[in-house]
Design a protein around this motif. Structure first.
Motif, mmCIF file in Angstrom:
data_model
loop_
_atom_site.group_PDB
_atom_site.id
_atom_site.type_symbol
_atom_site.label_atom_id
_atom_site.label_comp_id
_atom_site.label_asym_id
_atom_site.label_seq_id
_atom_site.Cartn_x
_atom_site.Cartn_y
_atom_site.Cartn_z
ATOM 1 N N GLN A 1 -0.588 5.602 8.117
ATOM 2 C CA GLN A 1 0.852 4.339 9.244
ATOM 3 C C GLN A 1 1.863 3.928 7.773
ATOM 4 O O GLN A 1 1.395 3.345 7.272
ATOM 5 C CB GLN A 1 -0.493 3.565 9.637
ATOM 6 N N PRO A 2 2.582 4.574 7.837
ATOM 7 C CA PRO A 2 3.968 3.507 7.246
ATOM 8 C C PRO A 2 3.925 2.306 7.576
ATOM 9 O O PRO A 2 3.512 2.082 8.757
ATOM 10 C CB PRO A 2 5.594 5.098 7.543
ATOM 11 N N ARG A 3 4.556 1.807 6.427
ATOM 12 C CA ARG A 3 4.622 0.285 6.520
ATOM 13 C C ARG A 3 5.380 -0.056 7.195
ATOM 14 O O ARG A 3 6.278 -0.960 8.695
ATOM 15 C CB ARG A 3 5.451 0.266 5.050
ATOM 16 N N THR B 1 -5.177 2.563 0.298
ATOM 17 C CA THR B 1 -3.980 1.957 1.011
ATOM 18 C C THR B 1 -3.052 3.589 0.030
ATOM 19 O O THR B 1 -4.001 3.869 -1.125
ATOM 20 C CB THR B 1 -3.420 1.123 -0.780
ATOM 21 N N VAL B 2 -2.184 3.984 1.231
ATOM 22 C CA VAL B 2 -1.446 5.170 0.369
ATOM 23 C C VAL B 2 0.024 4.951 -0.172
ATOM 24 O O VAL B 2 0.792 4.619 0.267
ATOM 25 C CB VAL B 2 -0.851 6.272 1.508
ATOM 26 N N HIS B 3 -0.319 4.927 -1.541
ATOM 27 C CA HIS B 3 1.319 4.379 -2.086
ATOM 28 C C HIS B 3 2.463 4.671 -1.577
ATOM 29 O O HIS B 3 2.443 6.024 -2.046
ATOM 30 C CB HIS B 3 0.958 4.314 -3.777
ATOM 31 N N GLY B 4 3.408 3.872 -1.800
ATOM 32 C CA GLY B 4 4.500 3.864 -1.494
ATOM 33 C C GLY B 4 4.761 4.491 0.045
ATOM 34 O O GLY B 4 5.893 5.257 0.588
ATOM 35 N N VAL B 5 3.704 4.192 1.173
ATOM 36 C CA VAL B 5 3.550 5.116 1.871
ATOM 37 C C VAL B 5 3.287 3.761 3.095
ATOM 38 O O VAL B 5 3.994 2.913 3.948
ATOM 39 C CB VAL B 5 3.246 6.160 3.147
ATOM 40 N N GLY B 6 2.073 3.725 2.942
ATOM 41 C CA GLY B 6 1.715 2.333 4.022
ATOM 42 C C GLY B 6 0.076 2.506 3.925
ATOM 43 O O GLY B 6 -0.375 3.119 2.562
ATOM 44 N N TYR B 7 -0.501 2.174 5.062
ATOM 45 C CA TYR B 7 -2.040 2.225 5.101
ATOM 46 C C TYR B 7 -3.090 3.242 5.861
ATOM 47 O O TYR B 7 -2.569 3.233 7.016
ATOM 48 C CB TYR B 7 -2.636 0.587 5.593
ATOM 49 N N ALA B 8 -3.788 3.399 5.244
ATOM 50 C CA ALA B 8 -4.911 4.320 7.333
ATOM 51 C C ALA B 8 -6.580 3.657 6.535
ATOM 52 O O ALA B 8 -7.021 2.481 4.885
ATOM 53 C CB ALA B 8 -5.265 5.182 6.343
ATOM 54 N N LEU B 9 -6.826 3.126 8.019
ATOM 55 C CA LEU B 9 -7.767 2.407 8.706
ATOM 56 C C LEU B 9 -9.520 3.952 8.001
ATOM 57 O O LEU B 9 -9.147 4.861 8.774
ATOM 58 C CB LEU B 9 -8.454 2.185 9.433
#
Length: 228
Positions: free
Chosen positions: A177-179, A216-224
């Motif tokens: 999920q992008p920030r 953390t997906v650097h430069g993009v966002g987050y995933a559970l």
């Protein structure tokens, strides 16, 4: 509430800022009350039961973190914290004691009003009944009807915003999920200026639920990540 108007308590010791915030919020249709130190802020929150509190961190008497802790212990209420420091440790502590959002001084009055509206919309959305009842992902359990979260059988006490963020991620396990999308769909903001807000709330979730839960997906966002 009186006549359908939302009641906002502003706790701010700088009188110019307090009056400016109050004037803008009254122009937006809110009933606004002011307090200028920690003890009077707690007393006003208990006596008047506001729908939202705008709370400065640095206050005479005792600080805004203690005010937030005492307010939330008496009656949960959404809190928008104001901080002049911008130190991430302070922001995380604020989230830990029950704040839902924050602005770093100096800020625009227009931005503050937009944050107040967005926070109240989140609260209203969270209060709507869910047709589905729970999300279960290995040892993570989210009871949507009762808004309770357990991991490995231990209940985690989340703020309304932390809860909404977790549900948003848990409904899309492993999907990044992008920030910007999180800001739009969880916070109701439509620009990327609040990326640090997302990061701070993710850190709070990791502290309460385990560092392994959100990737953390650097430069993009987050995933559970589905717990094992």
């Amino acid at each position: 509430m009186t006549g359908g108007q939302r009641r906002v308590l502003v706790v701010e010791d700088e009188l110019t800022i307090a009056e400016s915030v109050a004037a803008r919020l009254r122009a937006e249709g809110f009933l606004v009350e002011l307090a200028h130190d920690g003890p009077s802020g707690v007393a006003a929150a208990r006596a008047n039961e506001p729908d939202l509190v705008v709370l400065d961190v640095m206050l005479p008497g005792f600080d805004g973190l203690e005010v937030c802790r005492r307010i939330q212990a008496h009656r949960p209420v959404p809190v928008l914290m104001l901080t002049a420091r911008g130190d991430e440790t302070d922001l995380l502590v604020g989230l830990a004691v029950g704040a839902d959002d924050y602005l770093t001084k100096p800020f625009s009055i227009r931005e503050l009003a937009a944050r107040v509206h967005a926070l109240l919309r989140r609260v209203e959305r969270a209060a709507r009944p869910r047709t589905d009842e729970r999300i279960e992902l290995a040892d993570l359990e989210i009871d949507l009807a009762e808004r309770r979260v357990h991991r490995a059988g231990v209940e985690a006490h989340l703020t309304p915003t932390e809860y909404e963020l977790l549900v948003h991620l848990a409904e899309r396990p492993r999907a990044v999920q992008p920030r910007e999308r999180l800001l739009s769909e969880v916070w109701g903001w439509h620009d990327s200026t609040g990326a640090r807000t997302v990061d701070s709330h993710i850190k709070a979730l990791r502290r309460k639920l385990g560092a392994d839960l959100i990737r953390t997906v650097h430069g993009v966002g987050y995933a559970l990540e589905v717990p094992r």
